[in-house]
Design a protein around this motif. Structure first.
Motif, PDB file in Angstrom:
ATOM      1  N   VAL A 110       0.842  -1.208   0.000  1.00 60.39           N
ATOM      2  CA  VAL A 110       0.000   0.000   0.000  1.00 60.39           C
ATOM      3  C   VAL A 110       0.875   1.255   0.000  1.00 60.39           C
ATOM      4  N   PHE A 111       0.296   2.342  -0.459  1.00 60.12           N
ATOM      5  CA  PHE A 111       0.900   3.665  -0.256  1.00 60.12           C
ATOM      6  C   PHE A 111      -0.168   4.535   0.395  1.00 60.12           C
ATOM      7  N   VAL A 112       0.205   5.234   1.462  1.00 59.93           N
ATOM      8  CA  VAL A 112      -0.769   6.051   2.200  1.00 59.93           C
ATOM      9  C   VAL A 112      -0.308   7.507   2.177  1.00 59.93           C
ATOM     10  N   ARG A 113      -1.244   8.419   1.939  1.00 57.13           N
ATOM     11  CA  ARG A 113      -0.909   9.841   2.049  1.00 57.13           C
ATOM     12  C   ARG A 113      -1.880  10.513   3.013  1.00 57.13           C
ATOM     13  N   PHE A 114      -1.310  11.137   4.046  1.00 57.01           N
ATOM     14  CA  PHE A 114      -2.102  11.921   5.000  1.00 57.01           C
ATOM     15  C   PHE A 114      -1.991  13.386   4.584  1.00 57.01           C
ATOM     16  N   SER A 115      -3.000  14.179   4.913  1.00 50.81           N
ATOM     17  CA  SER A 115      -2.951  15.570   4.457  1.00 50.81           C
ATOM     18  C   SER A 115      -3.840  16.465   5.310  1.00 50.81           C
ATOM     19  N   THR A 116      -3.625  17.775   5.148  1.00 51.57           N
ATOM     20  CA  THR A 116      -4.611  18.739   5.645  1.00 51.57           C
ATOM     21  C   THR A 116      -5.383  19.216   4.413  1.00 51.57           C
ATOM     22  N   VAL A 117      -6.566  19.770   4.616  1.00 50.39           N
ATOM     23  CA  VAL A 117      -7.408  20.082   3.462  1.00 50.39           C
ATOM     24  C   VAL A 117      -7.157  21.491   2.921  1.00 50.39           C
ATOM     25  N   ALA A 118      -7.215  22.488   3.811  1.00 47.03           N
ATOM     26  CA  ALA A 118      -7.336  23.861   3.321  1.00 47.03           C
ATOM     27  C   ALA A 118      -6.002  24.523   2.984  1.00 47.03           C
ATOM     28  N   VAL A 166     -15.101  24.708  -0.779  1.00 48.02           N
ATOM     29  CA  VAL A 166     -13.646  24.889  -0.793  1.00 48.02           C
ATOM     30  C   VAL A 166     -13.289  26.364  -0.999  1.00 48.02           C
ATOM     31  N   HIS A 167     -14.014  27.047  -1.884  1.00 50.09           N
ATOM     32  CA  HIS A 167     -13.758  28.486  -2.048  1.00 50.09           C
ATOM     33  C   HIS A 167     -13.946  29.199  -0.710  1.00 50.09           C
ATOM     34  N   ALA A 168     -15.028  28.850  -0.010  1.00 49.88           N
ATOM     35  CA  ALA A 168     -15.320  29.547   1.248  1.00 49.88           C
ATOM     36  C   ALA A 168     -14.271  29.233   2.309  1.00 49.88           C
ATOM     37  N   ALA A 169     -13.721  28.020   2.266  1.00 56.77           N
ATOM     38  CA  ALA A 169     -12.792  27.618   3.332  1.00 56.77           C
ATOM     39  C   ALA A 169     -11.392  28.172   3.107  1.00 56.77           C
ATOM     40  N   LYS A 170     -10.971  28.245   1.850  1.00 56.69           N
ATOM     41  CA  LYS A 170      -9.582  28.655   1.603  1.00 56.69           C
ATOM     42  C   LYS A 170      -9.438  30.179   1.737  1.00 56.69           C
ATOM     43  N   GLN A 171      -8.237  30.686   1.431  1.00 54.79           N
ATOM     44  CA  GLN A 171      -8.002  32.128   1.572  1.00 54.79           C
ATOM     45  C   GLN A 171      -9.079  32.918   0.847  1.00 54.79           C
ATOM     46  N   GLU A 172      -9.442  34.068   1.429  1.00 58.21           N
ATOM     47  CA  GLU A 172     -10.442  34.901   0.760  1.00 58.21           C
ATOM     48  C   GLU A 172      -9.804  35.485  -0.501  1.00 58.21           C
ATOM     49  N   PRO A 173     -10.548  35.521  -1.620  1.00 61.43           N
ATOM     50  CA  PRO A 173      -9.894  35.746  -2.914  1.00 61.43           C
ATOM     51  C   PRO A 173      -9.319  37.139  -3.103  1.00 61.43           C
ATOM     52  N   ASP A 174      -9.917  38.157  -2.463  1.00 65.48           N
ATOM     53  CA  ASP A 174      -9.369  39.498  -2.694  1.00 65.48           C
ATOM     54  C   ASP A 174      -8.042  39.682  -1.979  1.00 65.48           C
ATOM     55  N   ARG A 175      -7.929  39.134  -0.721  1.00 69.09           N
ATOM     56  CA  ARG A 175      -6.741  39.442   0.074  1.00 69.09           C
ATOM     57  C   ARG A 175      -5.721  38.309   0.138  1.00 69.09           C
ATOM     58  N   GLY A 176      -6.154  37.112  -0.258  1.00 73.14           N
ATOM     59  CA  GLY A 176      -5.194  36.005  -0.250  1.00 73.14           C
ATOM     60  C   GLY A 176      -4.839  35.502   1.137  1.00 73.14           C
ATOM     61  N   PHE A 177      -5.621  35.780   2.133  1.00 68.24           N
ATOM     62  CA  PHE A 177      -5.467  35.203   3.457  1.00 68.24           C
ATOM     63  C   PHE A 177      -6.857  35.057   4.065  1.00 68.24           C
ATOM     64  N   PRO A 178      -7.035  34.328   5.184  1.00 68.35           N
ATOM     65  CA  PRO A 178      -6.008  33.676   5.995  1.00 68.35           C
ATOM     66  C   PRO A 178      -5.630  32.313   5.427  1.00 68.35           C
ATOM     67  N   GLN A 179      -4.418  31.913   5.709  1.00 63.31           N
ATOM     68  CA  GLN A 179      -3.860  30.673   5.201  1.00 63.31           C
ATOM     69  C   GLN A 179      -4.219  29.507   6.126  1.00 63.31           C
ATOM     70  N   ALA A 180      -4.620  28.410   5.522  1.00 64.75           N
ATOM     71  CA  ALA A 180      -4.784  27.145   6.242  1.00 64.75           C
ATOM     72  C   ALA A 180      -5.681  27.252   7.463  1.00 64.75           C
ATOM     73  N   GLN A 181      -6.745  27.995   7.362  1.00 66.04           N
ATOM     74  CA  GLN A 181      -7.660  28.005   8.504  1.00 66.04           C
ATOM     75  C   GLN A 181      -9.051  28.459   8.085  1.00 66.04           C
ATOM     76  N   THR A 182      -9.997  28.028   8.895  1.00 63.25           N
ATOM     77  CA  THR A 182     -11.377  28.353   8.570  1.00 63.25           C
ATOM     78  C   THR A 182     -11.895  29.487   9.449  1.00 63.25           C
ATOM     79  N   ALA A 183     -11.014  30.087  10.255  1.00 64.33           N
ATOM     80  CA  ALA A 183     -11.458  31.145  11.160  1.00 64.33           C
ATOM     81  C   ALA A 183     -11.556  32.472  10.404  1.00 64.33           C
TER      82      ALA A 183
END
Ligand code: HDD
Length: 693
Positions: A110-118, A166-183
């Motif tokens: 097997v090959f396994v890949r773990f990841s974060t989403v955002a 996914v658009h809503a979760a990732k960086q906001e498109p105008d400012r390009g942040f916040p990175q890797a978080q949904t807050a």
């Protein structure tokens, strides 16, 4: 230059690119195999003149460098992979004809890949996020990809909403942040308008979203799949991965600090465990059920926002996954591995879950974009390990090309005519009947969005419930628009009154909003399920965990050697943290080497700590902020703290001398060292957190 060996890329005789160990005595060449005489200077007109375009050696080098990057994954960009095997515990012939489940004791690579989403590829390992848990089984009848997460439910019910999520979760498109978080506003705006996400939100606000290690988390196939046996009979199945190491998470304040102290915390942990021979293991569990159960179950088994509680359908353990080999090359394997939910094998089939159906399009499509060619299956990590024969040909980077004249079928070339289809062995889709008008509606059976969210919440221990409330308050405190915060609370009121009130108070809302309109007012009062809590499913020992020992010159030699012994017998690791990376001299003048210098090895990197200083050492460290933080953070994060009497001044400086509790263990001898390790098996001293305001 030393003559040591190193890895390099070499072309094999068959022309395929493979990794092999080469000696530094080998001559450096271009990609064309031309020996390179000077790799330090470009070709120029005179020593101070312009570089000549003619310099094919430099041009090739820069050209290749310019093209090193491929598009990162649109989600799950940051990940870490390893090789291993899956071992079947028993034959499942009655349930499925999947070759992998036919023979007891059979091992499948097997090959396994773990990841974060955002987060992007270069983001940190410990944001609050779902973790991907993708497994590629190289079975004898083709590759089977089980592309799951560490959470058994999902945010949405229909794949058509995935780009919005996914658009809503990732960086906001105008400012390009916040990175890797949904807050941030966009995520919570979308969520507050998408009640089907409420069960998943309870999971992501829980400590499941901040795992201590990939090794200490569960995995889930999420969807209902089908098993089909040799007689064509089908049953439904849900897949679970249960870590033999037990479940464990970090606390939020710790996660924030780990991201700064070691952004590679999770990948380093997996690399270290495997390279040290402490191979992580998970057991594969199945929930098997039939149409009759599906009919009478409270929820729709095709709805990926719902679980089937283990109390209703117990998990049957059928095999184990062992990760025992790190990759040779991160890019070649971890980056280029291409998981596709459509990769199933005879004996396994899809269900009509609308999320799964949409995924089956998306994964293949995304691999073409990422890897640039339909020939991505020629890349070794993606290639099946069983024989392959087909008439698909050409395309970018075609490496394994069919031989012979016939490249179509049917043909009349006899034995030289190439492979033939085989109805006896080949993949046959399960012939489920389907009917109904073409329509864009969400089934009524998908409509109860709150009952299981509540069930998850009430299944947690009080401290885990507190963490869910804290997480909601943290996330929503980063949301600028008050109406979004209120809308989230209006959903919480449909889940748990106390939780909603606590969050509303924490956010400083003047009054409680009205509960959100529940799409289905007939909520069910589901019983708690112990399997949903991390703390109730923690480890039974401290194996594979790491103890940070803060040491100074003159530290008691006998206590250090006791700690070494007890940690070893428990299977735990110790790492010495010292004022200097050169290490310390213990009370017997023996040099003890250090793994970390104090300000590079904060206590957040360890599961438990021991303060093993001399009196003078403690005095010196008492004035050093990183040393004080080491102790006070360990205390604040509810860790077990072992200490020697001589460490008193440092405990005082860290402000905990007066607060010493049962989670703080005085280590004086063999017995108390043993006692400390036993206490560590509880992982955290949660009682302490009750005293924090
Ligand atoms: Fe997905 C990657 C898991 C829903 C579209 N997904 C990806 C990976 C994991 C998951 C673990 C990383 C694989 C790797 O390590 O390379 N995804 C899930 C789970 C889902 C889910 C458990 C719900 C149950 N995903 C989902 C939907 C869609 C996608 C509904 C699209 C309609 N997912 C993708 C993708 C990715 C991906 C865009 C990005 C990179 C890749 O596929 O290879 O196709």
């Amino acid at each position: 230059m030393s003559k040591s060996s190193k890895k390099g890329a070499t072309l094999g005789q068959g022309g395929e690119l493979h990794q092999q160990t080469v000696n530094t005595e080998e001559t450096l060449t271009t990609q064309q195999g031309v020996p390179v005489a000077d790799d330090q200077n470009s070709l120029r007109a005179g020593p101070r003149g312009p570089t000549l375009l003619e310099d094919q050696v430099m041009r090739e080098k820069i050209f290749h460098f310019d093209h090193e990057r491929i598009p990162e994954r649109v989600v799950h960009a940051r990940g870490y992979g390893a090789h291993g095997y899956f071992e079947t515990y028993e034959s499942l012939t009655d349930l499925t004809c999947a070759d992998i489940f036919q023979r007891k004791g059979e091992k499948t690579p097997v090959f396994v890949r773990f990841s974060t989403v955002a987060g992007n590829k270069g983001s940190a390992d410990l944001p609050r996020d779902v973790r991907g848990f993708a497994v590629k089984f190289y079975t004898k009848e083709g590759n089977w990809d089980l592309v799951g997460n560490n959470i058994p439910v999902f945010f949405i019910q229909d794949a058509i909403k995935f780009p919005d999520l996914v658009h809503a979760a990732k960086q906001e498109p105008d400012r390009g942040f916040p990175q890797a978080q949904t807050a941030h506003d966009n995520f919570w705006d979308f969520i507050s308008l998408t009640p089907e996400s409420m069960n998943m939100i309870m999971w992501t606000m829980s400590d499941r979203a901040i795992p201590r290690s990939f090794r200490f988390m569960e995995g889930f196939g999420v969807h209902t799949f089908r098993f089909v046996n040799g007689g064509g009979k089908s049953t439904f199945v849900k897949f679970h991965w249960k870590p033999k190491q037990g479940l464990q998470s970090v606390v939020w304040n710790e996660a924030l600090k780990i991201n700064g102290a070691d952004p590679d915390f999770h990948r380093r942990d997996l690399w270290d465990a495997i390279t040290m021979g402490d191979y992580p293991e998970w057991e594969l569990g199945l929930q098997i059920f039939d149409e009759t159960f599906a009919e009478k179950f409270d929820f729709d088994v095709l709805d990926a926002t719902k679980i089937i509680p283990e109390e209703e359908i117990p998990v049957k353990v059928v095999g184990r996954l062992v990760l025992d080999r790190v990759v040779d090359n991160f890019f070649a394997e971890t980056e280029q591995v291409a998981f596709c939910t459509q990769n199933i094998v005879p004996g396994i089939d899809h269900s009509d879950d609308p999320l799964l159906q949409g995924r089956n399009f998306s994964y293949l499509d995304t691999q073409l974009k990422r890897l640039g060619s339909p020939n991505f299956t020629h890349i070794p990590v993606n290639a099946p390990k069983c024989p392959m024969h087909h008439f698909q040909q050409d395309g970018h980077m075609a490496i394994h090309n069919p031989k012979g004249r016939a490249n179509y079928e049917p043909n009349s070339w006899g034995k030289e005519g190439g492979p033939r289809e085989n109805p006896a062995k080949g993949f046959v889709s399960y012939g489920a009947s389907v009917n109904g008008p073409k329509t864009r509606v969400r089934s009524e059976t998908f409509a109860d969005h709150y009952s299981q969210a509540r069930q998850f919440y009430i299944s947690q221990t009080p401290i885990e419930q507190k963490h869910i409330g804290d997480a909601l308050m943290f996330e929503l405190s980063k949301v600028e628009r008050e109406e979004i915060r209120e809308r989230v609370v209006s959903h919480l009121l449909n889940i748990d009154d106390e939780l909603a009130k606590r969050v509303a108070r924490g956010l400083g809302l003047d009054k409680l909003p009205k509960p959100a309109d529940a799409a289905k007012p007939t909520q069910k009062n589901l019983p708690a399920s112990d399997k949903l809590s991390i703390i109730k499913n923690g480890p039974k020992n401290f194996k594979g965990r790491k103890i940070g020992i803060l040491m100074t010159d003159g530290a008691a030699a006998d206590i250090f050697s006791e700690m070494e012994k007890v940690a070893k017998s428990e299977g735990a690791l110790i790492e010495v943290v010292a004022p200097q990376i050169g290490g310390v001299k213990n009370s017997k003048g023996k040099k003890i080497s250090a793994g970390q210098k104090i300000d590079g090895g904060p206590s957040v990197l360890y599961d438990a700590v021991v303060i093993l200083t001399s009196k003078e050492g403690a005095e010196n460290l008492a004035g050093f902020p990183p040393a004080k933080d080491f102790v006070s953070d360990a205390f604040a994060h509810c860790k077990f703290i072992g200490f020697v009497k001589d460490a008193k001044m440092l405990l005082e400086a860290a402000g905990i001398a007066e607060k010493v509790d049962e989670g703080c263990v005085l280590i004086e001898d063999k017995k108390s060292a043993n006692n400390f390790i036993k206490r560590c098996r509880e992982v955290r001293f949660w009682e302490r957190e009750k005293n924090f305001s």
